[in-house]
Design a protein around this motif. Sequence first.
Motif, PDB file in Angstrom:
ATOM      1  N   TYR A 277      -3.944   9.064  15.897  1.00 13.17           N
ATOM      2  CA  TYR A 277      -4.142  10.437  15.940  1.00 13.17           C
ATOM      3  C   TYR A 277      -3.957  11.152  17.171  1.00 13.17           C
ATOM      4  O   TYR A 277      -3.427  12.209  17.137  1.00 13.17           O
ATOM      5  CB  TYR A 277      -5.231  10.901  15.033  1.00 13.17           C
ATOM      6  CG  TYR A 277      -4.997  10.922  13.383  1.00 13.17           C
ATOM      7  CD1 TYR A 277      -4.130  11.874  12.907  1.00 13.17           C
ATOM      8  CD2 TYR A 277      -5.634   9.867  12.804  1.00 13.17           C
ATOM      9  CE1 TYR A 277      -4.310  11.874  11.479  1.00 13.17           C
ATOM     10  CE2 TYR A 277      -5.802   9.778  11.487  1.00 13.17           C
ATOM     11  CZ  TYR A 277      -5.004  11.112  10.631  1.00 13.17           C
ATOM     12  OH  TYR A 277      -4.602  10.912   9.549  1.00 13.17           O
ATOM     13  N   ASP A 278      -4.601  10.575  18.163  1.00  7.68           N
ATOM     14  CA  ASP A 278      -4.594  11.087  19.434  1.00  7.68           C
ATOM     15  C   ASP A 278      -3.312  11.232  20.085  1.00  7.68           C
ATOM     16  O   ASP A 278      -2.733  12.172  20.684  1.00  7.68           O
ATOM     17  CB  ASP A 278      -5.518  10.209  20.508  1.00  7.68           C
ATOM     18  CG  ASP A 278      -5.834  10.989  21.707  1.00  7.68           C
ATOM     19  OD1 ASP A 278      -6.232  11.872  21.858  1.00  7.68           O
ATOM     20  OD2 ASP A 278      -5.877  10.061  22.859  1.00  7.68           O
TER      21      ASP A 278
ATOM     22  N   LYS B  68      -1.754  13.934  18.363  1.00  6.04           N
ATOM     23  CA  LYS B  68      -1.969  15.180  18.729  1.00  6.04           C
ATOM     24  C   LYS B  68      -1.567  15.520  19.916  1.00  6.04           C
ATOM     25  O   LYS B  68      -1.032  16.928  20.379  1.00  6.04           O
ATOM     26  CB  LYS B  68      -3.783  14.947  19.207  1.00  6.04           C
ATOM     27  CG  LYS B  68      -4.216  16.346  19.796  1.00  6.04           C
ATOM     28  CD  LYS B  68      -5.609  15.874  19.928  1.00  6.04           C
ATOM     29  CE  LYS B  68      -6.395  16.903  20.696  1.00  6.04           C
ATOM     30  NZ  LYS B  68      -7.916  16.746  21.147  1.00  6.04           N
ATOM     31  N   LYS B  69      -1.285  14.642  20.888  1.00  8.42           N
ATOM     32  CA  LYS B  69      -0.601  14.717  22.288  1.00  8.42           C
ATOM     33  C   LYS B  69       0.952  14.926  22.446  1.00  8.42           C
ATOM     34  O   LYS B  69       1.613  15.336  23.452  1.00  8.42           O
ATOM     35  CB  LYS B  69      -1.161  13.775  23.222  1.00  8.42           C
ATOM     36  CG  LYS B  69      -2.485  13.660  23.837  1.00  8.42           C
ATOM     37  CD  LYS B  69      -2.789  12.396  24.491  1.00  8.42           C
ATOM     38  CE  LYS B  69      -4.133  12.301  24.908  1.00  8.42           C
ATOM     39  NZ  LYS B  69      -4.454  10.909  25.500  1.00  8.42           N
TER      40      LYS B  69
ATOM     41  N   GLN C  99      -0.900  18.389  26.805  1.00  9.25           N
ATOM     42  CA  GLN C  99      -0.621  18.963  25.610  1.00  9.25           C
ATOM     43  C   GLN C  99      -0.259  20.667  25.561  1.00  9.25           C
ATOM     44  O   GLN C  99       0.561  20.768  25.123  1.00  9.25           O
ATOM     45  CB  GLN C  99      -2.100  18.888  24.878  1.00  9.25           C
ATOM     46  CG  GLN C  99      -2.110  19.456  23.368  1.00  9.25           C
ATOM     47  CD  GLN C  99      -3.375  19.215  22.469  1.00  9.25           C
ATOM     48  OE1 GLN C  99      -3.361  17.959  22.380  1.00  9.25           O
ATOM     49  NE2 GLN C  99      -3.955  20.103  22.230  1.00  9.25           N
TER      50      GLN C  99
ATOM     51  N   ARG D 295      -0.465  23.541  18.156  1.00  7.88           N
ATOM     52  CA  ARG D 295      -1.350  22.725  18.563  1.00  7.88           C
ATOM     53  C   ARG D 295      -2.077  21.707  17.498  1.00  7.88           C
ATOM     54  O   ARG D 295      -2.498  22.190  16.484  1.00  7.88           O
ATOM     55  CB  ARG D 295      -2.729  23.094  19.366  1.00  7.88           C
ATOM     56  CG  ARG D 295      -3.794  22.289  19.938  1.00  7.88           C
ATOM     57  CD  ARG D 295      -4.862  23.241  20.350  1.00  7.88           C
ATOM     58  NE  ARG D 295      -6.136  22.326  20.648  1.00  7.88           N
ATOM     59  CZ  ARG D 295      -7.288  22.734  20.903  1.00  7.88           C
ATOM     60  NH1 ARG D 295      -7.479  23.945  21.106  1.00  7.88           N
ATOM     61  NH2 ARG D 295      -8.358  21.880  21.334  1.00  7.88           N
ATOM     62  N   ASN D 296      -1.663  20.614  17.766  1.00  9.33           N
ATOM     63  CA  ASN D 296      -2.385  19.505  16.750  1.00  9.33           C
ATOM     64  C   ASN D 296      -3.882  19.537  16.663  1.00  9.33           C
ATOM     65  O   ASN D 296      -4.411  19.208  17.850  1.00  9.33           O
ATOM     66  CB  ASN D 296      -1.747  18.071  16.970  1.00  9.33           C
ATOM     67  CG  ASN D 296      -0.393  17.962  16.584  1.00  9.33           C
ATOM     68  OD1 ASN D 296       0.155  18.762  15.529  1.00  9.33           O
ATOM     69  ND2 ASN D 296       0.325  17.170  17.268  1.00  9.33           N
ATOM     70  N   ILE D 297      -4.475  19.875  15.646  1.00  4.91           N
ATOM     71  CA  ILE D 297      -5.799  19.819  15.503  1.00  4.91           C
ATOM     72  C   ILE D 297      -6.431  18.327  14.578  1.00  4.91           C
ATOM     73  O   ILE D 297      -6.359  18.593  13.591  1.00  4.91           O
ATOM     74  CB  ILE D 297      -6.450  21.067  14.906  1.00  4.91           C
ATOM     75  CG1 ILE D 297      -6.228  22.355  16.052  1.00  4.91           C
ATOM     76  CG2 ILE D 297      -7.948  20.894  14.889  1.00  4.91           C
ATOM     77  CD1 ILE D 297      -6.839  22.165  17.450  1.00  4.91           C
ATOM     78  N   ILE D 298      -7.338  17.670  15.056  1.00  4.97           N
ATOM     79  CA  ILE D 298      -7.879  16.554  14.444  1.00  4.97           C
ATOM     80  C   ILE D 298      -9.164  17.019  13.880  1.00  4.97           C
ATOM     81  O   ILE D 298     -10.191  17.225  14.609  1.00  4.97           O
ATOM     82  CB  ILE D 298      -7.986  15.127  15.308  1.00  4.97           C
ATOM     83  CG1 ILE D 298      -6.595  14.745  15.762  1.00  4.97           C
ATOM     84  CG2 ILE D 298      -8.438  14.153  14.456  1.00  4.97           C
ATOM     85  CD1 ILE D 298      -6.315  13.729  16.654  1.00  4.97           C
TER      86      ILE D 298
ATOM     87  N   TYR E   6      -2.152  26.387  14.870  1.00  4.64           N
ATOM     88  CA  TYR E   6      -2.535  25.205  14.836  1.00  4.64           C
ATOM     89  C   TYR E   6      -2.047  24.363  13.654  1.00  4.64           C
ATOM     90  O   TYR E   6      -1.590  24.915  12.587  1.00  4.64           O
ATOM     91  CB  TYR E   6      -4.278  25.326  14.371  1.00  4.64           C
ATOM     92  CG  TYR E   6      -4.883  26.145  15.389  1.00  4.64           C
ATOM     93  CD1 TYR E   6      -5.197  25.842  16.712  1.00  4.64           C
ATOM     94  CD2 TYR E   6      -5.600  27.719  15.161  1.00  4.64           C
ATOM     95  CE1 TYR E   6      -5.782  26.391  17.515  1.00  4.64           C
ATOM     96  CE2 TYR E   6      -6.335  28.333  15.843  1.00  4.64           C
ATOM     97  CZ  TYR E   6      -6.401  27.667  17.306  1.00  4.64           C
ATOM     98  OH  TYR E   6      -7.120  28.399  18.354  1.00  4.64           O
TER      99      TYR E   6
ATOM    100  N   LYS F  94     -11.104  12.459  21.086  1.00  5.55           N
ATOM    101  CA  LYS F  94      -9.906  12.266  20.060  1.00  5.55           C
ATOM    102  C   LYS F  94     -10.342  12.887  18.810  1.00  5.55           C
ATOM    103  O   LYS F  94      -9.600  12.583  17.874  1.00  5.55           O
ATOM    104  CB  LYS F  94     -10.060  10.693  19.769  1.00  5.55           C
ATOM    105  CG  LYS F  94      -9.526   9.754  21.007  1.00  5.55           C
ATOM    106  CD  LYS F  94      -9.592   8.397  20.759  1.00  5.55           C
ATOM    107  CE  LYS F  94      -9.418   7.482  21.917  1.00  5.55           C
ATOM    108  NZ  LYS F  94      -9.232   5.819  21.625  1.00  5.55           N
TER     109      LYS F  94
ATOM    110  N   ASP G 138     -11.044  17.011  17.435  1.00  2.93           N
ATOM    111  CA  ASP G 138     -11.389  18.478  17.888  1.00  2.93           C
ATOM    112  C   ASP G 138     -12.224  19.253  16.767  1.00  2.93           C
ATOM    113  O   ASP G 138     -13.274  20.090  17.557  1.00  2.93           O
ATOM    114  CB  ASP G 138     -10.022  19.454  17.632  1.00  2.93           C
ATOM    115  CG  ASP G 138      -9.061  18.751  18.280  1.00  2.93           C
ATOM    116  OD1 ASP G 138      -9.012  18.798  19.670  1.00  2.93           O
ATOM    117  OD2 ASP G 138      -8.093  17.944  17.846  1.00  2.93           O
TER     118      ASP G 138
END
Length: 319
Positions: free
Chosen positions: A24-25, A28-29, A75, A86-89, A111, A131, A133
């Motif tokens: 996921y990280d 996300k990046k 990012q 922006r990818n938000i976990i 988002y 890793k 948010d």
Amino acid sequence: MSQQNSYTTEEIAKILRISKLTVYDLIKKGELPAYRVGRQMRVDESDLEAYKAKAKGEYRQASAVNIPQTGQAQQSSRYEQTGIGRNIIISGQDVSLDLLAGHLEKKDEAYRPLRSYVGSLNSLVAMYTGKADIVSTHLYDGDTNEYNVPYIRRILCGHRFVVINMLSRWAGFYVQAGNPKQMKAWSDFTKPGIRMVNREKGSGARTLIEEQFRLANIVGSDVIGYGREESNHLAVAGVVARREADVGVGIEKAASLVGVEFVPTIRERYDLVLLKNKDNEPLIQAVLDVLDSRPFQKELEAVGGYDLSQTGKIMYETR
């Protein structure tokens, strides 16, 4: 036309021999291109191979003068170049988080929520290492009789953060119809022949069990079934429903879904945690707006079993 293979995040983790949170990280990046199919993230085989080839090249050229940007700087630059959100976990296991992800995505195209189904303790550790948010937590502290804040303060030591209430719900015992073993208190786990089913280490339910056992002077390994672990509330309730255990611990909603009896023992607070920094200021406000919105609360009410009297309230924050 031949169809390209694609992989789930779980499959990618196994192929690369890394954790799912690391996958996921990477997503996300923006280092590993992915797309959503329903609630599931998938990665095309060609993109995986491209990532592996790039990683090999970067390893070979590690001494090069031009050091690639990492973390938030990398990012942010990608947002500027591609215009994507922006990818938000969002890390945690309750269905309310799936609803939150959906409403966040509808509210603001800035988002792109991704879901990680990880227990409370591991979610907080993921946030500490950058890793995750938004993480959910329902961790009971027996010494203070308080939920969440004692753990968050210890694990996020050195970070500024805000704790926002998502909901409250009953936690308790799953038992067979009529409660034939008369499981009413934690001390009843020590009755002769009682078989329990446990939750996985790092989950909020497991922390509740360990704290209550500690307070009642119960040695877990002395209870039959203590070593049997399941990864969610429904699975625990299912073990009890199949009469493979006399008692399990979880939330009220799962009992009604599976068809076992529920004995409430504690009202637990289910909170969200976000780090306080300049980049997160708009995200924190977006989360507060969603939690306060009537459409979101109506969806939570439809799920049932939730107390929304404090939803959206800031329970604690660092300065």
